[in-house]
Write an enzyme that holds these catalytic residues in place. Sequence first.
Site, PDB file in Angstrom:
ATOM      1  N   LYS A 159       0.855  -1.193   0.000  1.00 38.41           N
ATOM      2  CA  LYS A 159       0.000   0.000   0.000  1.00 38.41           C
ATOM      3  C   LYS A 159       0.887   1.238   0.000  1.00 38.41           C
ATOM      4  O   LYS A 159       1.977   1.229   0.564  1.00 38.41           O
ATOM      5  CB  LYS A 159      -0.843   0.006   1.282  1.00 38.41           C
ATOM      6  CG  LYS A 159      -2.066   0.875   1.194  1.00 38.41           C
ATOM      7  CD  LYS A 159      -3.194   0.103   0.527  1.00 38.41           C
ATOM      8  CE  LYS A 159      -4.396   0.951   0.260  1.00 38.41           C
ATOM      9  NZ  LYS A 159      -5.419   0.200  -0.470  1.00 38.41           N
TER      10      LYS A 159
ATOM     11  N   GLY B 213     -23.782   3.532   1.829  1.00 44.33           N
ATOM     12  CA  GLY B 213     -22.746   3.995   0.897  1.00 44.33           C
ATOM     13  C   GLY B 213     -23.085   3.582  -0.520  1.00 44.33           C
ATOM     14  O   GLY B 213     -22.674   2.506  -0.980  1.00 44.33           O
ATOM     15  N   TYR B 214     -23.863   4.431  -1.208  1.00 41.41           N
ATOM     16  CA  TYR B 214     -24.315   4.060  -2.552  1.00 41.41           C
ATOM     17  C   TYR B 214     -23.317   4.551  -3.601  1.00 41.41           C
ATOM     18  O   TYR B 214     -23.637   5.378  -4.455  1.00 41.41           O
ATOM     19  CB  TYR B 214     -25.719   4.634  -2.796  1.00 41.41           C
ATOM     20  CG  TYR B 214     -26.561   3.776  -3.712  1.00 41.41           C
ATOM     21  CD1 TYR B 214     -26.853   2.459  -3.385  1.00 41.41           C
ATOM     22  CD2 TYR B 214     -27.066   4.273  -4.912  1.00 41.41           C
ATOM     23  CE1 TYR B 214     -27.623   1.662  -4.221  1.00 41.41           C
ATOM     24  CE2 TYR B 214     -27.842   3.484  -5.754  1.00 41.41           C
ATOM     25  CZ  TYR B 214     -28.109   2.175  -5.393  1.00 41.41           C
ATOM     26  OH  TYR B 214     -28.875   1.376  -6.225  1.00 41.41           O
ATOM     27  N   GLY B 215     -22.102   4.015  -3.533  1.00 39.97           N
ATOM     28  CA  GLY B 215     -21.057   4.379  -4.502  1.00 39.97           C
ATOM     29  C   GLY B 215     -20.795   3.205  -5.428  1.00 39.97           C
ATOM     30  O   GLY B 215     -21.679   2.386  -5.691  1.00 39.97           O
TER      31      GLY B 215
ATOM     32  N   VAL C 148     -19.187   0.362  -5.148  1.00 41.13           N
ATOM     33  CA  VAL C 148     -19.411  -0.982  -4.616  1.00 41.13           C
ATOM     34  C   VAL C 148     -20.893  -1.195  -4.277  1.00 41.13           C
ATOM     35  O   VAL C 148     -21.523  -2.162  -4.727  1.00 41.13           O
ATOM     36  CB  VAL C 148     -18.538  -1.212  -3.348  1.00 41.13           C
ATOM     37  CG1 VAL C 148     -18.865  -2.550  -2.708  1.00 41.13           C
ATOM     38  CG2 VAL C 148     -17.061  -1.140  -3.700  1.00 41.13           C
ATOM     39  N   GLY C 149     -21.467  -0.291  -3.490  1.00 37.91           N
ATOM     40  CA  GLY C 149     -22.837  -0.447  -3.000  1.00 37.91           C
ATOM     41  C   GLY C 149     -23.858  -0.491  -4.116  1.00 37.91           C
ATOM     42  O   GLY C 149     -24.779  -1.322  -4.120  1.00 37.91           O
TER      43      GLY C 149
HETATM   44  P1  NAD Z   1     -17.153   5.396  -3.667  1.00 40.00           P
HETATM   45  O1  NAD Z   1     -16.459   6.647  -3.340  1.00 40.00           O
HETATM   46  O2  NAD Z   1     -17.524   5.095  -5.078  1.00 40.00           O
HETATM   47  O3  NAD Z   1     -18.510   5.286  -2.803  1.00 40.00           O
HETATM   48  C1  NAD Z   1     -18.556   5.514  -1.430  1.00 40.00           C
HETATM   49  C2  NAD Z   1     -19.991   5.886  -1.096  1.00 40.00           C
HETATM   50  O4  NAD Z   1     -20.095   6.013   0.301  1.00 40.00           O
HETATM   51  C3  NAD Z   1     -20.437   7.223  -1.696  1.00 40.00           C
HETATM   52  O5  NAD Z   1     -21.768   7.098  -2.145  1.00 40.00           O
HETATM   53  C4  NAD Z   1     -20.388   8.169  -0.496  1.00 40.00           C
HETATM   54  O6  NAD Z   1     -21.338   9.231  -0.616  1.00 40.00           O
HETATM   55  C5  NAD Z   1     -20.767   7.217   0.612  1.00 40.00           C
HETATM   56  N1  NAD Z   1     -20.361   7.636   1.950  1.00 40.00           N
HETATM   57  C6  NAD Z   1     -19.232   8.251   2.342  1.00 40.00           C
HETATM   58  N2  NAD Z   1     -19.258   8.452   3.677  1.00 40.00           N
HETATM   59  C7  NAD Z   1     -20.431   7.938   4.107  1.00 40.00           C
HETATM   60  C8  NAD Z   1     -21.031   7.831   5.364  1.00 40.00           C
HETATM   61  N3  NAD Z   1     -20.434   8.287   6.463  1.00 40.00           N
HETATM   62  N4  NAD Z   1     -22.262   7.234   5.455  1.00 40.00           N
HETATM   63  C9  NAD Z   1     -22.883   6.764   4.352  1.00 40.00           C
HETATM   64  N5  NAD Z   1     -22.346   6.825   3.136  1.00 40.00           N
HETATM   65  C10 NAD Z   1     -21.135   7.410   3.011  1.00 40.00           C
HETATM   66  O7  NAD Z   1     -16.238   4.235  -3.037  1.00 40.00           O
HETATM   67  P2  NAD Z   1     -16.261   2.700  -3.392  1.00 40.00           P
HETATM   68  O8  NAD Z   1     -15.237   2.426  -4.425  1.00 40.00           O
HETATM   69  O9  NAD Z   1     -17.669   2.253  -3.584  1.00 40.00           O
HETATM   70  O10 NAD Z   1     -15.689   2.091  -2.035  1.00 40.00           O
HETATM   71  C11 NAD Z   1     -16.506   1.950  -0.897  1.00 40.00           C
HETATM   72  C12 NAD Z   1     -15.762   1.146   0.155  1.00 40.00           C
HETATM   73  O11 NAD Z   1     -15.425  -0.128  -0.386  1.00 40.00           O
HETATM   74  C13 NAD Z   1     -14.428   1.747   0.619  1.00 40.00           C
HETATM   75  O12 NAD Z   1     -14.257   1.375   1.970  1.00 40.00           O
HETATM   76  C14 NAD Z   1     -13.390   1.028  -0.218  1.00 40.00           C
HETATM   77  O13 NAD Z   1     -12.126   0.992   0.415  1.00 40.00           O
HETATM   78  C15 NAD Z   1     -14.018  -0.353  -0.274  1.00 40.00           C
HETATM   79  N6  NAD Z   1     -13.583  -1.163  -1.414  1.00 40.00           N
HETATM   80  C16 NAD Z   1     -13.758  -0.718  -2.683  1.00 40.00           C
HETATM   81  C17 NAD Z   1     -13.374  -1.521  -3.751  1.00 40.00           C
HETATM   82  C18 NAD Z   1     -13.598  -1.096  -5.158  1.00 40.00           C
HETATM   83  O14 NAD Z   1     -13.411  -1.931  -6.050  1.00 40.00           O
HETATM   84  N7  NAD Z   1     -14.020   0.119  -5.447  1.00 40.00           N
HETATM   85  C19 NAD Z   1     -12.780  -2.774  -3.507  1.00 40.00           C
HETATM   86  C20 NAD Z   1     -12.626  -3.206  -2.190  1.00 40.00           C
HETATM   87  C21 NAD Z   1     -13.034  -2.385  -1.153  1.00 40.00           C
END
Ligand code: NAD
Length: 370
Positions: free
Chosen positions: A77, A177-179, A181-182
């Site tokens: 990392k 967390g509707y990003g 992953v969600g």
């Molecule tokens: P992203 O930035 O696309 O989405 C994150 C979402 O969480 C956004 O909708 C944001 O508004 C929301 N959010 C932020 N703070 C919040 C809170 N306090 N309460 C509710 N919602 C909140 O990120 P992502 O890529 O979807 O990653 C999400 C998590 O998954 C992170 O912890 C990341 O480390 C982990 N992760 C991601 C991947 C990947 O492939 N993208 C892989 C493994 C782990």
Amino acid sequence: MDELIRFADELGPAKILHVYEPKSGLKAILVVDNVAAGPSIGGIRMAEDVSVEECFRLARAMTLKNISAGLPHGGGKVVIYGDPKMDKTKKEVIMRALANSLRDIKEYVLAPDMGTNEECMAWIHDEEPRVVGKPAELGGIPLDQIGATGWGLFHAIDVTAEHCGLELDGATFVVQGYGAVGRHAAQFLAEKGAVMVGVSDSGGAITNPKGIDIKTLGAVKDRGKGVLQYSQAESIHPEELLAITCDIWIPAARPDVINDNNVSLMQTRIVAQGANIPCTEKAERYLHQKGVYCLPDFIVNAGGVICAATEYRGAGELQAMERIKHTLRSNTREILMRSKERSIPLRMAADEFARERLLKIMATRRWSII
Ligand code: NAD
């Protein structure tokens, strides 16, 4: 020295490197944790409040994630101290400086994480080709766009549902967390007939026991709005999301959101950890005692890194998605079986599984981490 050596245990870390380049403003730490299986992969995180400790914890998580997923990669990392929203010209200089500083550290493959994206990887690629998570034009697989991690999470949930006799058609779920992953996990679950009854993003949380329409919400998010702009649901306090009665609860945002203070509020059968370290150790133990299946992060959110490792080998999206499906289904079955046979928490089963594989491969090396 004492400060850094305190991290050393039977697995690593192999190297901790302080990278400082005053002219560009680059200030970073690289932790290469374990390279017994191959060069380490783990993303570059840019934030103002990062630390060596966080970098080490994340690198270790990548070691366990990569070995469990059967990838020929160790865990590493990088954290960069800085505001990810900084001026783009400055960010480009920092990324290029990082690529040059790490050119000779062949045990680390650069990749994106929070605060860095495909464009950053393209700048890095221009200096040093040992990088994944690149734009499609450079041979990259757009893992967030295709929903690689959500796809894997869905398969882990599907296997768990079969294991505990839960029918996905009609099952209810909540996403925090509707990003990237969600959102994708929700979409794959909805395609199987599951119903989303609660969802949040950084702007707020909503609920509707009759269901939240994924397509309509998707259109709201695509317009750059938050979940609160979805009209056919009730707005609730974000903490209330945790107490919604449902079959599956998906943390997909921040670390430690399920903790000793709030875990007793949960009314669910499965917690599927899309986010990294979303649950404290104590909270996980509590859920296990209550009979909740709490699926550990490094097993069930491995879709993204499987995709990155596939890109590293020059293969494409189809191979990545097939491998994610196969690996996530097989690994989830493995830890469910270990947990059931000896009545141990799923986290313990997962740790045991990963360490067994890693120690076996370390034993075949002249030096385990060099
Ligand atoms: P992203 O930035 O696309 O989405 C994150 C979402 O969480 C956004 O909708 C944001 O508004 C929301 N959010 C932020 N703070 C919040 C809170 N306090 N309460 C509710 N919602 C909140 O990120 P992502 O890529 O979807 O990653 C999400 C998590 O998954 C992170 O912890 C990341 O480390 C982990 N992760 C991601 C991947 C990947 O492939 N993208 C892989 C493994 C782990």
